[in-house]
Design an enzyme around this catalytic site. Structure first.
Site, short mmCIF file in Angstrom:
data_model
loop_
_atom_site.label_atom_id
_atom_site.label_comp_id
_atom_site.label_asym_id
_atom_site.label_seq_id
_atom_site.Cartn_x
_atom_site.Cartn_y
_atom_site.Cartn_z
N CYS A 63 3.98 12.03 -2.08
CA CYS A 63 4.54 13.38 -2.10
C CYS A 63 3.84 14.32 -1.13
O CYS A 63 4.47 15.21 -0.56
CB CYS A 63 4.52 13.92 -3.52
SG CYS A 63 3.79 15.50 -3.77
N CYS A 114 4.09 17.61 -12.54
CA CYS A 114 3.12 17.65 -11.43
C CYS A 114 1.76 18.05 -11.97
O CYS A 114 1.64 19.05 -12.69
CB CYS A 114 3.59 18.63 -10.36
SG CYS A 114 2.38 18.91 -9.04
N GLN A 148 -2.32 35.21 -5.30
CA GLN A 148 -3.17 34.03 -5.26
C GLN A 148 -2.66 32.97 -6.24
O GLN A 148 -2.25 33.27 -7.35
CB GLN A 148 -4.62 34.39 -5.60
CG GLN A 148 -5.29 35.28 -4.57
CD GLN A 148 -5.60 34.58 -3.26
OE1 GLN A 148 -5.38 33.39 -3.10
NE2 GLN A 148 -6.10 35.33 -2.29
N TYR A 172 -2.76 43.35 4.92
CA TYR A 172 -2.02 42.23 4.31
C TYR A 172 -2.24 42.27 2.80
O TYR A 172 -2.62 41.29 2.17
CB TYR A 172 -2.47 40.87 4.87
CG TYR A 172 -2.53 40.82 6.38
CD1 TYR A 172 -1.39 40.51 7.13
CD2 TYR A 172 -3.71 41.10 7.07
CE1 TYR A 172 -1.43 40.47 8.52
CE2 TYR A 172 -3.76 41.07 8.45
CZ TYR A 172 -2.62 40.75 9.18
OH TYR A 172 -2.67 40.71 10.55
N GLU A 211 1.26 46.21 4.14
CA GLU A 211 1.92 44.93 3.87
C GLU A 211 3.35 44.98 4.41
O GLU A 211 4.03 46.00 4.27
CB GLU A 211 1.94 44.67 2.35
CG GLU A 211 2.80 43.53 1.89
CD GLU A 211 2.40 42.18 2.45
OE1 GLU A 211 3.29 41.48 2.95
OE2 GLU A 211 1.20 41.84 2.40
N ASP A 268 -6.83 39.98 4.34
CA ASP A 268 -6.39 38.74 3.67
C ASP A 268 -5.10 38.27 4.33
O ASP A 268 -4.01 38.36 3.74
CB ASP A 268 -6.20 39.00 2.17
CG ASP A 268 -5.95 37.72 1.39
OD1 ASP A 268 -5.99 36.63 2.00
OD2 ASP A 268 -5.71 37.79 0.17
N CYS A 270 -7.52 31.61 4.10
CA CYS A 270 -7.11 30.33 3.51
C CYS A 270 -7.05 29.22 4.55
O CYS A 270 -6.62 28.11 4.25
CB CYS A 270 -5.75 30.47 2.81
SG CYS A 270 -4.40 30.97 3.91
#
Length: 371
Positions: free
Chosen positions: A72, A148, A204, A233, A254, A299, A326
């Protein structure tokens, strides 16, 4: 078939080996393992392959009970014990910093996720023949899913009840209730703040790590009642609201309209009056600011900062920047530009995405010429 000895892991969690001195990347392998592989892709400088048979397995390998792994593609490290995953991510961050000239930066120990499984509060399912599932990694081969290991249990319980008459289904959960309808929102609680979040808005993904990450942002920010904080952001306003009680003012920017509407509602829900939200592009709207921020929280999406936004941040010369990232690769790219005017004081990694190769980081930067 070729026999390959795995010597290391790359930044995507794939095993690294060699065939005739040419690098090959093989998912679902661990250093020290010897495998028979089938070559699936051959490029000029490297190859990719998949395991046909294990000739020698690592003592670190664990069996998992996911019927979809590794096809997957949602997980890459499910065959590794959790502590080994954390070691891998810590070493990955150190290697990336060293490779891109940031070897002197202080890298703190990675913060583990309290829940390595069932942590994802949002999922996007594809729909095919009235079944929900995921596309196999790097293909459109459909894999039907009924459970999952990464998803919040409330989502798993309701997969069979989700609509199957549309192209894809987005579902969001707060562990008590779910929504898959655009007009409905879910309430998330982070420490003593409540946040309403609509389906398209960014929030998040791991509710157990988020308060730890926000706590680190606040620690790095070291807020005072004289501070004006720019939250770039800002999404649904979560980080800005989280620090708002300790500063003079927060300005959030944003571009997602739904997120800004959520942010304004969240300020009311939490009785926060010293925060302002602006809908628009970070670079464009920051230029229009009438007051100079003392600190900036960033962010951004995985793509990081564009040149225009970095140039404006550098021109504003805030005392501190707290950068939440991230993607380590776009992070080091941006840090190497920001270090022209800023000292990179410390980086703390967070395991926001257990069982995957992804790692979140919070970085503290301090203006070099601040007196």
């Amino acid at each position: 078939m070729k026999e390959v000895t795995i010597t290391d892991l790359d930044h995507q969690g794939r095993g690294i080996g060699r065939i005739n001195n040419k690098i090959i990347f093989i998912p679902n392998t661990i250093p020290g393992e010897i495998v028979e592989v089938e070559i699936t892709k051959a490029k000029k400088k490297f190859m990719e392959g998949k395991v046909v048979r294990f000739l020698k397995k690592s003592e670190d390998r664990i069996e998992n009970n996911c019927p979809y792994y590794p096809k997957c593609g949602g997980c890459q490290l499910l065959h590794m014990p959790y502590l080994k995953q954390l070691d891998y991510k810590q070493n990955k961050m150190r290697n990336i910093l060293n490779r891109y000239g940031l070897e002197s930066v202080t890298l703190k120990d990675i913060v583990a996720s309290p829940n390595p499984f069932h942590y994802r509060n949002k999922a996007t399912f594809q729909n095919e023949n009235h079944k929900l599932g995921y596309f196999e990694e790097e293909s459109y081969h459909f894999i039907p899913i009924d459970n999952c290991l990464l998803l919040d249990e409330k989502i798993n319980e309701n997969i069979k009840n989700l609509p199957t008459n549309q192209g894809k289904v987005i579902v969001r959960s707060n562990q008590k209730e779910i929504t898959y309808e655009e007009e409905k929102k879910v309430m998330h609680t982070i420490v003593d703040f409540n946040f309403l979040v609509s389906l398209p808005s960014f929030f998040q993904i791991n509710d157990s790590v988020t308060p730890l990450l926000y706590g680190k942002v606040k620690e790095y920010l070291h807020p005072t009642k004289e501070d004006t904080v720019l939250d770039l952001y800002c999404g649904t306003g979560t980080i800005g609201i989280f620090v708002s009680r300790d500063v003079r003012k927060v300005i959030g920017i944003e571009k997602c309209k739904e997120a800004v509407l959520d942010a304004k509602e969240n300020a009311k829900i939490n009785d926060i009056s010293n925060i302002e939200f602006i809908c628009g592009d970070a670079g464009v709207e920051t230029k229009k600011l009438k007051e100079k921020p003392t600190s900036i929280i960033i962010d951004p999406p995985r793509s990081g900062l564009n040149k225009e936004t970095i140039d404006i941040i550098l021109s504003l010369e805030p005392e501190k920047i707290v950068y939440v990232s991230c993607d380590p690769m776009t992070l080091v790219r941006d840090l190497n530009i920001l270090k022209e005017k800023y000292n990179i004081l410390e980086i703390t990694p967070f395991d926001m995405f257990p069982n995957t190769y992804h790692v979140e980081n919070v970085v503290l930067l301090s203006y070099k010429n601040f007196h």
